[in-house]
Structure formats: structure tokens, C-alpha cells
Write an enzyme that holds these catalytic residues in place. Structure first.
Site, short mmCIF file in Angstrom:
data_model
loop_
_atom_site.label_atom_id
_atom_site.label_comp_id
_atom_site.label_asym_id
_atom_site.label_seq_id
_atom_site.Cartn_x
_atom_site.Cartn_y
_atom_site.Cartn_z
N GLU A 269 0.83 -1.20 0.00
CA GLU A 269 0.00 0.00 0.00
C GLU A 269 0.87 1.26 0.00
O GLU A 269 0.57 2.24 -0.69
CB GLU A 269 -0.93 0.00 1.22
CG GLU A 269 -1.97 -1.12 1.21
CD GLU A 269 -2.86 -1.08 -0.01
OE1 GLU A 269 -3.41 -0.01 -0.32
OE2 GLU A 269 -3.00 -2.13 -0.67
N TRP A 272 2.17 1.64 -3.45
CA TRP A 272 1.20 2.15 -4.42
C TRP A 272 1.24 3.67 -4.44
O TRP A 272 1.14 4.30 -5.51
CB TRP A 272 -0.22 1.67 -4.09
CG TRP A 272 -1.25 2.32 -4.96
CD1 TRP A 272 -2.12 3.30 -4.61
CD2 TRP A 272 -1.50 2.06 -6.35
NE1 TRP A 272 -2.90 3.68 -5.68
CE2 TRP A 272 -2.54 2.94 -6.76
CE3 TRP A 272 -0.94 1.19 -7.29
CZ2 TRP A 272 -3.03 2.96 -8.07
CZ3 TRP A 272 -1.44 1.21 -8.59
CH2 TRP A 272 -2.47 2.08 -8.97
N TRP A 300 -19.23 7.94 -22.52
CA TRP A 300 -19.68 8.36 -21.20
C TRP A 300 -21.02 9.08 -21.30
O TRP A 300 -21.32 9.73 -22.30
CB TRP A 300 -18.66 9.30 -20.55
CG TRP A 300 -17.30 8.73 -20.34
CD1 TRP A 300 -16.16 9.12 -20.99
CD2 TRP A 300 -16.90 7.71 -19.43
NE1 TRP A 300 -15.09 8.40 -20.54
CE2 TRP A 300 -15.51 7.52 -19.59
CE3 TRP A 300 -17.59 6.93 -18.50
CZ2 TRP A 300 -14.79 6.60 -18.85
CZ3 TRP A 300 -16.87 6.00 -17.76
CH2 TRP A 300 -15.49 5.84 -17.93
N ASN A 335 -10.71 2.44 2.06
CA ASN A 335 -10.17 2.15 0.74
C ASN A 335 -11.03 1.16 -0.05
O ASN A 335 -11.26 1.32 -1.25
CB ASN A 335 -8.75 1.62 0.85
CG ASN A 335 -8.09 1.46 -0.50
OD1 ASN A 335 -7.93 2.43 -1.23
ND2 ASN A 335 -7.72 0.24 -0.86
N TRP A 353 -14.78 9.32 -15.14
CA TRP A 353 -14.02 9.23 -13.90
C TRP A 353 -13.58 10.61 -13.40
O TRP A 353 -13.33 10.80 -12.22
CB TRP A 353 -12.81 8.30 -14.06
CG TRP A 353 -11.80 8.69 -15.11
CD1 TRP A 353 -11.76 8.26 -16.40
CD2 TRP A 353 -10.67 9.55 -14.95
NE1 TRP A 353 -10.68 8.80 -17.06
CE2 TRP A 353 -9.99 9.60 -16.18
CE3 TRP A 353 -10.15 10.29 -13.88
CZ2 TRP A 353 -8.83 10.35 -16.40
CZ3 TRP A 353 -8.99 11.05 -14.07
CH2 TRP A 353 -8.35 11.07 -15.32
N TRP A 376 -8.22 6.77 -9.63
CA TRP A 376 -9.44 6.89 -10.44
C TRP A 376 -9.24 6.26 -11.82
O TRP A 376 -10.15 5.61 -12.35
CB TRP A 376 -9.89 8.34 -10.55
CG TRP A 376 -10.81 8.69 -9.42
CD1 TRP A 376 -10.52 9.41 -8.30
CD2 TRP A 376 -12.16 8.26 -9.26
NE1 TRP A 376 -11.60 9.47 -7.46
CE2 TRP A 376 -12.64 8.78 -8.03
CE3 TRP A 376 -13.03 7.50 -10.04
CZ2 TRP A 376 -13.93 8.54 -7.56
CZ3 TRP A 376 -14.33 7.27 -9.57
CH2 TRP A 376 -14.76 7.79 -8.36
#
Length: 468
Positions: A269, A272, A300, A335, A353, A376
């Protein structure tokens, strides 16, 4: 005597602050903070983050004997004015990696060089600077797992933090500057008071939170981190973003106090976050542009009513609504739930997004350009190392799996707390007698589902197939 400017940015701490440590060893320092909205453009700090910043600067000022000088405006102009009015020999700072900051800082370095003023920058925010880890052909990694493995093998995922400066001489010179309230970081509404009531802010609070996590949270981190009602997450992300705590301090303490299967999962984590900054550095368009260009043609929708329902936590799907209400009430979201609400927005509602990016940017205390953008794009399937687009979370099944007792949902949607758990994740199927007994009238005190999960999944897959 000449002064050394210590320019605080996203490193609002005294310990393990390389720039401050080096500056303090050179002489008398002038600690400054500049709120630079001139260069930030549309990525000026969001509403929730402004609340945190106010209180974090307050704590930092206490640590600096109430001698932190505060400014606002174009940072280059602010520093230039300080150089004109005072005898400044050097400027020290820790690096930031957002594209606008890199461009601005380079211009400041060039200005200082022309004026004969020393400029010293340091790494105070990352374990791995973006240019330090490349593939054999010198290209950058686009998949997280190889990046993580290489970082681990090369020894980057360890920490050796430095202490507070041995001697800190802070200038008493009269400097024309602002007081903290002049930055007007706190909203005038009572919303900010509610959000901040859930947190303790500052360097000392950050370290206490790390200690608490090491004693109580990490031991079941591998499994527990996916359950939003369990205390197996660190809640360190806002402290990390504002630099009240460094990643070096975290991994140093982790390695010294934890030795089990949970260590690697927490390190992943942390890595990341590193990977997000790495991607932003090598692909500066990450906050705005699809990494996978085929998504430029994705069909979209533009449905403001659906977007508003998502933002308010009024979708009719309790795990989604609980997450969005947690965000609004606390400035934070678990999360696992972030992934659920993200998938719901881009795949069930078929909304871009970018709408999620913007809402999180304004509402998250830990809003971070690198993490927000990379995460995202990961959820949307448009980024590097993205979750396949066809991996669409079913919010009903996710709720049953990760909040089976409804504890998380009841905390943020108390109007459902009399509903039997067997109907909590599919309220629309509950008999009218059950709803009446629970005090629920769908469409009045809790919404009907705004979309059908099965149908919306089929539509999402059709949309994806149209761009393949």
C-alpha cells in the site's frame, strides 16, 4: 548575519525533514510557508484539504516557536521580494512532484542561480524518487507488481529517518507577512467543524496514530483492511499527504516492530503511493488524460441527476451511500469502499471518472493529485496497470461480503438501523410490512435504487466493447 530560508511545503514536520536538518546546520533560518494558488491553476487545494492545512500549519508554527512566516501568491514572486528586502544567502526545500510544482520550482532555482543565492532541494516525501527506478531499457514501469518487486529487491522499501535538527536557530527579524487566519482556509459553514472533529492533526498526532496502528491495526491487516467496520487501516494518508509523517518513518517503524505476513501487504500500500507519484512524474497528463487512449472514445453519459445522487449518498445502494456519506461527514473514505463507489460511478452510472476525481479532490482531507489521479484511472480501467474494465463491482454483493452485519452502513445511514439485515442490501425487495415496521418509506426517507445493477452492468460491457 545572512539568513537561510527554509521553505515548508508538503513537509509540515520537524523530524526526518532533510531540508530543515541541512538548513539548520548552516545557520540562522527563516521558516516560511507560501499558499501558491497562482501556479496551481485548477489544482489549487480543495475545501476539505484546506481545513487540514490550517490546523497543520498551526501545529507546525507551535513547533517553530511561533516564528513560521506565512505568505500567499506566486511563490517565485514571494521569494524574490524576500531576497530584495533581506540578506538571504540560501533557500532550502524538500521536493514536490506535481507537474505545476516541478515547473515552478525549476524557475525559482534558475532565478536564485542568477542572483547568486544557493538553492538546495531534498527528497523528503518519497522512498523512491521517480527517476531512480527504471526498466532495463530505461523506460518507466507501467505495471505495479514489477515496480514493487524491483523496489523491494533494490532496498528502496526501507527507511532510515533522520532526527530533529540538533540546533535550530530561528530568526527573530521583523518580516512583513500574514497571519494564518488571513489565508482564509477554513470554510464559514459548520461543515468544517464536523469534518475536523474526527481527527487529531499535526506531527505529534501523526506519530501517535502510527504507534496505535502498529499496536492495534496491522496484526490482521491482510484480511481486516477490506472490512470498513474493522480498525485495520492506518488512517495515516492525510498525515502523509501534508508531510506530518514521512514514508521513511513509517517503513522504519514497520520493519522494526512487525515481522509477519501483514508487513508485505502494508508495504504494497505504501508502494502504491510511490507508484502513483512515479506515474505522475513520467506521465504528467495523468490527472486529465486517459493513459489508455482508447478510452478517449468511451461513450460516457452526462447525467447531472445521477451524479448528484452519487455525491449525496442517495443512490439506493447502502454500501455506496454509506461511503459517500462517510466522505462528506469525515473527509475520509475506507479504501475498499472507495473502489466500490468508484466502480459504481464509472461502470454502473457510466459517468466519466473525472467527476469522481473532482469530487474526491474537494472532499478528501488526503486529496493528493498523484494518488487521486492514478486510483481513479485504475478504477475506470483507463490507466496503467488498470483493473480490467469488465471487472465491475456488484455493490450489493460487496456490501454483503465486507459489511455483513451492516455495522458500517448503520453508522452512516442510521435511518436503516431498524431494517432486518436480510433486506439491508436489497431494500427494494423487502415486504411493505417490513419497511413500515422499520420506519422506511422508499422514495421519501431513503431513495429507491437509481439504476438496476444487472442492466447497468450489461450497458457498461456494451460500451466497453464499442471501443475495443
Amino acid at each position: 548575519m545572512s539568513l537561510i530560508i527554509q521553505w515548508f511545503r508538503q513537509d509540515l514536520r520537524i523530524s526526518d525533514n532533510p531540508a530543515l536538518f541541512a538548513a539548520a546546520n548552516k545557520g540562522e533560518i527563516l521558516p516560511i510557508y507560501i499558499l501558491d494558488n497562482e501556479n496551481a491553476g485548477k489544482y489549487k487545494i480543495g475545501s476539505a484539504s484546506r481545513i487540514w492545512l490550517h490546523h497543520s500549519l498551526e501545529k507546525l508554527n507551535e513547533s517553530l516557536e511561533y516564528k513560521l512566516r506565512i505568505f500567499t501568491g506566486d511563490a517565485k514572486e514571494v521569494i524574490a521580494q524576500l531576497l530584495q528586502k533581506h540578506n538571504i544567502s540560501a533557500v532550502y526545500w524538500n521536493r514536490c512532484y506535481e507537474p505545476w510544482r516541478i515547473k515552478r520550482d525549476q524557475a525559482i532555482k534558475e532565478m536564485l542561480k542568477r542572483l547568486g543565492v544557493e538553492a538546495h532541494s531534498f527528497n523528503g516525501s518519497l522512498l523512491i524518487e521517480p527517476w531512480e527506478l527504471l526498466k532495463e531499457d530505461d523506460s518507466f514501469y507501467k505495471v505495479f507488481t514489477p515496480f514493487y518487486k524491483k523496489a523491494y529487491l533494490k532496498g528502496f522499501l526501507t527507511g532510515n529517518p533522520i532526527s530533529k535538527p540538533y540546533k535550530l536557530m530561528i530568526s527573530n527579524q521583523r518580516i512583513e507577512c500574514l497571519d494564518l487566519d488571513s489565508l482564509k482556509l477554513l470554510p464559514t459553514s459548520t461543515w468544517s467543524e464536523g469534518v475536523i472533529s474526527h481527527w487529531q492533526i499535526g506531527e505529534e498526532a501523526a506519530y501517535k496514530k502510527l504507534e496505535y496502528f502498529l499496536q492495534n491495526g496491522i496484526n490482521d491487516y491482510k484480511e481486516g483492511r477490506d472490512f470498513p467496520d474493522k480498525q485495520n487501516v492506518s488512517y495515516l494518508s492525510p498525515h502523509l499527504h501534508f508531510g506530518e509523517l514521512s514514508p521513511r518513518q513509517i517503513v522504519y517503524n514497520i520493519h522494526n516492530k512487525v515481522s509477519n505476513r501483514n508487513l508485505e501487504h502494508f508495504l504494497r500500500e505504501i508502494t502504491w503511493r510511490e507508484f502513483s507519484y512515479y506515474l505522475l512524474y513520467h506521465f504528467p497528463e495523468l490527472p486529465d488524460k486517459n493513459f489508455q487512449s482508447k478510452f478517449d472514445y468511451f461513450p460516457w453519459r452526462d447525467q447531472t441527476t445521477l451524479l448528484s445522487a452519487w455525491q449525496k449518498g442517495e443512490t439506493g445502494y447502502p454500501i455506496v451511500d454509506a461511503g459517500m456519506r462517510e466522505l462528506w461527514q469525515t473527509g475520509y473514505m475506507h479504501n475498499r469502499v472507495r473502489m466500490i463507489v468508484g466502480s459504481f460511478l464509472v461502470k454502473n452510472l457510466l459517468l466519466p471518472w473525472h467527476h469522481g476525481r473532482d469530487w474526491f479532490w474537494d472532499c478528501l482531507l488526503d486529496a493528493d493529485l498523484a494518488n487521486n489521479s492514478a486510483s481513479w484511472q485504475w478504477v475506470a480501467g483507463s490507466g496503467v496497470d488498470a483493473a480490467p474494465y469488465f471487472r465491475i463491482f456488484n455493490s450489493t454483493l460487496q456490501g454483503k461480503k465486507f459489511d455483513p452485519e451492516g455495522s458500517y452502513i448503520f453508522r452512516f445511514i442510521p435511518e436503516l438501523n431498524k431494517l432486518p439485515k436480510q433486506f439491508l442490501f436489497n431494500i427494494w425487495e423487502a415486504p411493505s410490512s417490513v419497511l413500515k415496521k422499520a420506519g422506511i418509506t422508499l422514495g421519501q426517507n431513503y431513495p429507491n435504487p437509481i439504476i438496476d445493477l444487472k442492466y447497468s452492468r450489461e450497458k457498461a460491457l456494451q460500451a466497453y466493447n464499442s471501443i475495443k
